[in-house]
Design a protein around this motif. Sequence first.
Motif, PDB file in Angstrom:
ATOM      1  N   GLU A  46       0.874  -1.148   0.107  1.00 22.23           N
ATOM      2  CA  GLU A  46       0.094  -0.182  -0.116  1.00 22.23           C
ATOM      3  C   GLU A  46       1.021   1.069   0.055  1.00 22.23           C
ATOM      4  OE1 GLU A  46      -2.322  -0.261   3.203  1.00 22.23           O
ATOM      5  OE2 GLU A  46      -3.993  -2.100   2.529  1.00 22.23           O
ATOM      6  N   ASN A  47       2.054   1.443   0.430  1.00 21.60           N
ATOM      7  CA  ASN A  47       2.728   2.010   0.694  1.00 21.60           C
ATOM      8  C   ASN A  47       3.739   2.336  -0.765  1.00 21.60           C
ATOM      9  OD1 ASN A  47       1.369   3.767   3.196  1.00 21.60           O
ATOM     10  ND2 ASN A  47       2.033   1.741   3.459  1.00 21.60           N
ATOM     11  N   VAL A  48       4.736   1.476  -1.351  1.00 25.71           N
ATOM     12  CA  VAL A  48       5.721   1.079  -1.922  1.00 25.71           C
ATOM     13  C   VAL A  48       6.386   2.428  -3.003  1.00 25.71           C
ATOM     14  CG1 VAL A  48       4.570   0.381  -4.038  1.00 25.71           C
ATOM     15  CG2 VAL A  48       7.035  -0.651  -3.521  1.00 25.71           C
ATOM     16  N   ASP A  49       5.057   3.330  -3.219  1.00 27.64           N
ATOM     17  CA  ASP A  49       5.425   4.257  -3.305  1.00 27.64           C
ATOM     18  C   ASP A  49       5.858   5.495  -2.813  1.00 27.64           C
ATOM     19  OD1 ASP A  49       5.074   3.995  -6.891  1.00 27.64           O
ATOM     20  OD2 ASP A  49       2.956   4.618  -6.274  1.00 27.64           O
ATOM     21  N   ALA A  50       5.651   6.241  -1.694  1.00 22.45           N
ATOM     22  CA  ALA A  50       5.902   6.853  -0.721  1.00 22.45           C
ATOM     23  C   ALA A  50       7.826   5.839   0.133  1.00 22.45           C
ATOM     24  CB  ALA A  50       4.564   7.097   0.415  1.00 22.45           C
ATOM     25  N   LEU A  51       7.387   4.489   0.166  1.00 23.22           N
ATOM     26  CA  LEU A  51       8.369   4.497   0.699  1.00 23.22           C
ATOM     27  C   LEU A  51       9.403   4.566  -0.193  1.00 23.22           C
ATOM     28  CD1 LEU A  51       7.069   0.947   1.999  1.00 23.22           C
ATOM     29  CD2 LEU A  51       8.321   2.529   3.861  1.00 23.22           C
ATOM     30  N   LEU A 107      14.278  10.539  -1.167  1.00 21.65           N
ATOM     31  CA  LEU A 107      15.074  11.924  -1.033  1.00 21.65           C
ATOM     32  C   LEU A 107      15.466  11.840   0.490  1.00 21.65           C
ATOM     33  CD1 LEU A 107      10.970  13.433  -0.309  1.00 21.65           C
ATOM     34  CD2 LEU A 107      12.905  14.247  -2.032  1.00 21.65           C
ATOM     35  N   LEU A 108      16.326  10.444   1.236  1.00 19.80           N
ATOM     36  CA  LEU A 108      17.218  10.524   2.683  1.00 19.80           C
ATOM     37  C   LEU A 108      18.534   9.530   2.013  1.00 19.80           C
ATOM     38  CD1 LEU A 108      14.062   9.919   5.286  1.00 19.80           C
ATOM     39  CD2 LEU A 108      15.561  12.012   4.959  1.00 19.80           C
ATOM     40  N   ALA A 109      18.181   9.156   1.715  1.00 16.04           N
ATOM     41  CA  ALA A 109      19.457   8.242   0.417  1.00 16.04           C
ATOM     42  C   ALA A 109      19.978   8.098  -1.041  1.00 16.04           C
ATOM     43  CB  ALA A 109      19.788   6.613   1.346  1.00 16.04           C
ATOM     44  N   GLY A 110      19.584   8.377  -1.737  1.00 16.18           N
ATOM     45  CA  GLY A 110      19.044   8.885  -2.954  1.00 16.18           C
ATOM     46  C   GLY A 110      18.912   7.659  -3.523  1.00 16.18           C
ATOM     47  N   ARG A 111      20.145   7.225  -4.702  1.00 16.86           N
ATOM     48  CA  ARG A 111      19.934   5.938  -5.448  1.00 16.86           C
ATOM     49  C   ARG A 111      19.877   4.583  -4.178  1.00 16.86           C
ATOM     50  NH1 ARG A 111      23.371   5.520  -9.637  1.00 16.86           N
ATOM     51  NH2 ARG A 111      22.377   7.141 -10.760  1.00 16.86           N
ATOM     52  N   LYS A 112      20.516   4.553  -3.569  1.00 15.47           N
ATOM     53  CA  LYS A 112      20.904   4.509  -2.226  1.00 15.47           C
ATOM     54  C   LYS A 112      19.449   3.690  -2.242  1.00 15.47           C
ATOM     55  CE  LYS A 112      22.753   2.617   2.124  1.00 15.47           C
ATOM     56  NZ  LYS A 112      23.173   3.575   3.094  1.00 15.47           N
ATOM     57  N   GLY A 113      19.184   4.811  -1.622  1.00 17.85           N
ATOM     58  CA  GLY A 113      17.413   4.500  -0.724  1.00 17.85           C
ATOM     59  C   GLY A 113      16.243   3.621  -1.664  1.00 17.85           C
ATOM     60  N   ARG A 114      16.558   4.180  -2.823  1.00 15.32           N
ATOM     61  CA  ARG A 114      15.337   3.207  -4.081  1.00 15.32           C
ATOM     62  C   ARG A 114      15.691   2.221  -3.957  1.00 15.32           C
ATOM     63  NH1 ARG A 114      16.331   8.956  -5.603  1.00 15.32           N
ATOM     64  NH2 ARG A 114      18.049   7.895  -7.028  1.00 15.32           N
ATOM     65  N   ARG A 115      17.189   1.831  -4.028  1.00 12.53           N
ATOM     66  CA  ARG A 115      17.300   0.108  -4.396  1.00 12.53           C
ATOM     67  C   ARG A 115      17.385  -1.050  -3.000  1.00 12.53           C
ATOM     68  NH1 ARG A 115      21.548  -2.460  -2.420  1.00 12.53           N
ATOM     69  NH2 ARG A 115      22.158  -0.387  -1.366  1.00 12.53           N
ATOM     70  N   SER A 167      16.478   2.076   8.931  1.00 13.48           N
ATOM     71  CA  SER A 167      17.476   3.173   9.571  1.00 13.48           C
ATOM     72  C   SER A 167      17.584   4.345   8.648  1.00 13.48           C
ATOM     73  CB  SER A 167      18.552   2.067   9.060  1.00 13.48           C
ATOM     74  OG  SER A 167      19.423   2.657  10.004  1.00 13.48           O
ATOM     75  N   ILE A 168      17.361   4.433   7.591  1.00 10.85           N
ATOM     76  CA  ILE A 168      17.463   5.170   6.672  1.00 10.85           C
ATOM     77  C   ILE A 168      15.877   6.703   7.479  1.00 10.85           C
ATOM     78  CG2 ILE A 168      16.528   6.571   4.294  1.00 10.85           C
ATOM     79  CD1 ILE A 168      18.278   3.700   3.502  1.00 10.85           C
ATOM     80  N   LEU A 169      14.416   5.654   7.224  1.00  8.39           N
ATOM     81  CA  LEU A 169      13.868   6.542   7.325  1.00  8.39           C
ATOM     82  C   LEU A 169      13.619   7.143   8.662  1.00  8.39           C
ATOM     83  CD1 LEU A 169      10.920   4.570   5.613  1.00  8.39           C
ATOM     84  CD2 LEU A 169      11.389   6.897   4.618  1.00  8.39           C
ATOM     85  N   SER A 170      14.086   6.548   9.634  1.00  8.80           N
ATOM     86  CA  SER A 170      14.779   7.255  10.955  1.00  8.80           C
ATOM     87  C   SER A 170      15.986   8.539  11.550  1.00  8.80           C
ATOM     88  CB  SER A 170      15.132   5.849  11.330  1.00  8.80           C
ATOM     89  OG  SER A 170      13.672   4.934  11.997  1.00  8.80           O
ATOM     90  N   LEU A 171      16.478   8.421   9.810  1.00  6.17           N
ATOM     91  CA  LEU A 171      18.097   9.516   9.901  1.00  6.17           C
ATOM     92  C   LEU A 171      18.955   9.316  11.172  1.00  6.17           C
ATOM     93  CD1 LEU A 171      15.211  12.598  10.529  1.00  6.17           C
ATOM     94  CD2 LEU A 171      15.924  10.750   8.560  1.00  6.17           C
ATOM     95  N   GLU A 172      18.784   7.628  10.977  1.00  5.47           N
ATOM     96  CA  GLU A 172      20.112   6.457  11.937  1.00  5.47           C
ATOM     97  C   GLU A 172      21.043   7.006  11.471  1.00  5.47           C
ATOM     98  OE1 GLU A 172      19.813   2.540  13.036  1.00  5.47           O
ATOM     99  OE2 GLU A 172      17.599   3.139  13.358  1.00  5.47           O
ATOM    100  N   ASN A 173      21.320   7.619  10.386  1.00  3.58           N
ATOM    101  CA  ASN A 173      22.956   7.706  10.272  1.00  3.58           C
ATOM    102  C   ASN A 173      23.407   9.603   9.270  1.00  3.58           C
ATOM    103  OD1 ASN A 173      23.970   5.445  10.180  1.00  3.58           O
ATOM    104  ND2 ASN A 173      22.558   5.212   8.386  1.00  3.58           N
ATOM    105  N   LEU A 190       5.527   9.836   9.881  1.00  2.37           N
ATOM    106  CA  LEU A 190       4.007   8.834   9.493  1.00  2.37           C
ATOM    107  C   LEU A 190       4.607   7.383   8.940  1.00  2.37           C
ATOM    108  CD1 LEU A 190       1.508  11.334   8.908  1.00  2.37           C
ATOM    109  CD2 LEU A 190       2.312   9.947  10.946  1.00  2.37           C
ATOM    110  N   LEU A 191       5.370   7.628   7.781  1.00  4.09           N
ATOM    111  CA  LEU A 191       5.234   6.531   6.980  1.00  4.09           C
ATOM    112  C   LEU A 191       6.580   5.810   7.709  1.00  4.09           C
ATOM    113  CD1 LEU A 191       4.680   4.742   4.528  1.00  4.09           C
ATOM    114  CD2 LEU A 191       7.524   5.660   3.774  1.00  4.09           C
ATOM    115  N   THR A 192       7.821   6.025   8.805  1.00  5.46           N
ATOM    116  CA  THR A 192       8.459   5.736   9.018  1.00  5.46           C
ATOM    117  C   THR A 192       7.454   4.666  10.859  1.00  5.46           C
ATOM    118  OG1 THR A 192       9.825   7.294   9.294  1.00  5.46           O
ATOM    119  CG2 THR A 192      10.721   5.537  11.052  1.00  5.46           C
ATOM    120  N   ASP A 193       6.745   5.456  10.768  1.00  8.65           N
ATOM    121  CA  ASP A 193       6.090   5.071  12.614  1.00  8.65           C
ATOM    122  C   ASP A 193       5.534   3.319  11.949  1.00  8.65           C
ATOM    123  OD1 ASP A 193       7.149   6.683  14.299  1.00  8.65           O
ATOM    124  OD2 ASP A 193       5.233   8.416  13.593  1.00  8.65           O
ATOM    125  N   GLY A 194       4.573   3.989  10.688  1.00  8.84           N
ATOM    126  CA  GLY A 194       4.493   2.671  10.547  1.00  8.84           C
ATOM    127  C   GLY A 194       4.499   1.538   9.919  1.00  8.84           C
TER     128      GLY A 194
END
Length: 134
Positions: free
Chosen positions: A28-33, A39-47, A75-81, A108-112
Amino acid sequence: MFVRDEFKNGIPVPLSDSHIGLRRFVEENVDALASAAGLLAGRKGRRIVDLVVEGLQNCSQPSARTMRALNELLSILSLENVHDEMSDECGFFAALDPSDPIVTEICLLTDGLRTVLKASLSQHTSKNHDLITT
């Protein structure tokens, strides 16, 4: 190359009951994820999102690889790095305006995601339990 819309186009392999909520959330959230991770990690995040989609699509239970990808996504969504000036995440995060409404959506996405991962793991005892650290 992975296709993020596999959930819509492919015939999914049934997951065990303990992982249905996880698959549903990602579906349900694949596009938002993908957008948030991009946005938060570039190509690495999308991969990483592509790896998660592929892993949930093609097996009855998430493999250790898929669980590691889910943990890395969280970890990416939680801004750990973002505090590590040498990380890609630091640069991407610095480009975001904290008052942008997308920041609330990412939270909200991170919490979910965190909620469904914990629920999935609490229903299913496995060796992957220690992979979710946040």
